[in-house]
Design a protein around this motif. Sequence first.
Motif, short mmCIF file in Angstrom:
data_model
loop_
_atom_site.label_atom_id
_atom_site.label_comp_id
_atom_site.label_asym_id
_atom_site.label_seq_id
_atom_site.Cartn_x
_atom_site.Cartn_y
_atom_site.Cartn_z
N TYR A 1 0.90 -1.15 -0.10
CA TYR A 1 0.00 -0.09 -0.13
C TYR A 1 0.83 1.29 0.02
O TYR A 1 1.80 1.28 0.54
N ILE A 2 0.79 2.12 -0.96
CA ILE A 2 1.28 3.53 -0.73
C ILE A 2 0.37 4.78 -0.65
O ILE A 2 -0.83 4.18 -1.39
N THR A 3 0.78 5.72 -0.39
CA THR A 3 -0.07 6.95 -0.17
C THR A 3 -0.10 7.90 -1.32
O THR A 3 -0.91 8.72 -1.51
N ASP A 4 0.96 7.52 -2.30
CA ASP A 4 1.25 8.45 -3.40
C ASP A 4 1.87 7.47 -4.54
O ASP A 4 2.84 6.86 -4.29
N ARG A 5 1.48 7.61 -5.71
CA ARG A 5 1.94 7.00 -6.72
C ARG A 5 3.47 7.25 -6.96
O ARG A 5 4.42 6.41 -7.27
N ALA A 6 3.81 8.25 -6.69
CA ALA A 6 5.39 8.62 -6.55
C ALA A 6 6.26 7.88 -5.67
O ALA A 6 7.30 7.82 -6.04
N ARG B 1 5.97 4.48 -5.61
CA ARG B 1 6.05 3.23 -5.98
C ARG B 1 7.34 2.90 -6.31
O ARG B 1 7.83 1.66 -5.85
N GLU B 2 8.06 3.52 -7.08
CA GLU B 2 9.43 3.17 -7.50
C GLU B 2 10.41 3.12 -6.37
O GLU B 2 10.92 1.91 -6.16
N PRO B 3 10.45 3.88 -5.33
CA PRO B 3 11.42 3.67 -4.18
C PRO B 3 11.02 2.66 -3.26
O PRO B 3 11.82 1.92 -2.83
N VAL B 4 9.54 2.62 -3.11
CA VAL B 4 9.36 1.42 -2.18
C VAL B 4 9.46 0.10 -2.90
O VAL B 4 9.94 -0.99 -2.48
N TYR B 5 9.02 -0.18 -4.31
CA TYR B 5 9.20 -1.43 -4.81
C TYR B 5 10.50 -1.76 -4.89
O TYR B 5 11.25 -2.93 -5.13
N ARG B 6 11.46 -0.80 -5.39
CA ARG B 6 13.10 -1.04 -5.35
C ARG B 6 13.51 -1.76 -4.06
O ARG B 6 14.29 -2.71 -4.20
N VAL B 7 13.11 -1.15 -2.91
CA VAL B 7 13.30 -1.60 -1.54
C VAL B 7 12.85 -3.08 -1.51
O VAL B 7 13.73 -4.07 -0.99
N VAL B 8 11.64 -3.31 -1.66
CA VAL B 8 11.05 -4.59 -1.33
C VAL B 8 11.57 -5.50 -2.36
O VAL B 8 12.09 -6.71 -1.89
N ALA C 1 -2.76 4.11 8.86
CA ALA C 1 -3.18 4.37 10.23
C ALA C 1 -2.43 5.57 10.97
O ALA C 1 -3.23 6.05 11.76
N LYS C 2 -1.39 6.08 10.56
CA LYS C 2 -0.49 7.16 10.92
C LYS C 2 -0.50 8.01 9.76
O LYS C 2 -0.02 7.56 8.86
N PRO C 3 -0.56 9.44 9.87
CA PRO C 3 -0.29 10.18 8.87
C PRO C 3 1.29 10.24 8.20
O PRO C 3 1.45 10.41 7.45
N GLU C 4 2.14 9.85 9.21
CA GLU C 4 3.41 9.79 8.98
C GLU C 4 3.80 8.65 8.15
O GLU C 4 4.77 8.47 7.26
N TYR C 5 2.83 7.65 8.04
CA TYR C 5 3.10 6.37 7.19
C TYR C 5 2.71 6.64 5.54
O TYR C 5 1.81 6.98 5.31
N LEU C 6 3.80 6.19 4.84
CA LEU C 6 3.74 6.34 3.33
C LEU C 6 3.58 5.18 2.55
O LEU C 6 3.02 5.09 1.49
N MET C 7 3.75 4.13 3.46
CA MET C 7 3.74 2.71 2.70
C MET C 7 3.31 1.61 3.84
O MET C 7 3.47 2.01 5.00
N GLU C 8 2.91 0.66 3.36
CA GLU C 8 2.52 -0.54 4.29
C GLU C 8 2.72 -1.78 3.38
O GLU C 8 2.18 -1.81 2.50
#
Length: 139
Positions: A86-91, A93-100, A120-127
Amino acid sequence: MPTHTRIRPFNTKEAYPEQNLDNDVCMAVRAGNTVYVRGQTAMALDGSIVGIGDAAAQSENAMSCAKILLEEAGAKLEDVVKIVIYITDRAYREPVYRVVGKWLKGVYPVSTGIIVQGLAKPEYLMEIDIIAEIPAERA
């Protein structure tokens, strides 16, 4: 005799004191040879928030925590069969998917990606939500 094992049980009022919650949950559940890992985010296992404003840093934390929880349940990252990111912004996607992708290189789980308005918290950008299957020979 219980049909599953709960790993790191806690109450949501401890993890989210700013919210009016009182739910008994846990970080992972092992049911037979299947391990279900609670959505991992910027929240470290000690409750601190990691990588505020940095989706890649949050993903590193999430995967590090997931690895620990899988191991506590008797699984390994190589046992992962399904992920939902889950990501909160399409931008993000690339950094999250690279790490995963780095953490799950050569594993080939099925994967679903979802863009959401918030977590769940406003600080979370991904899950990331993870399911693993422990091979019978290691179970």
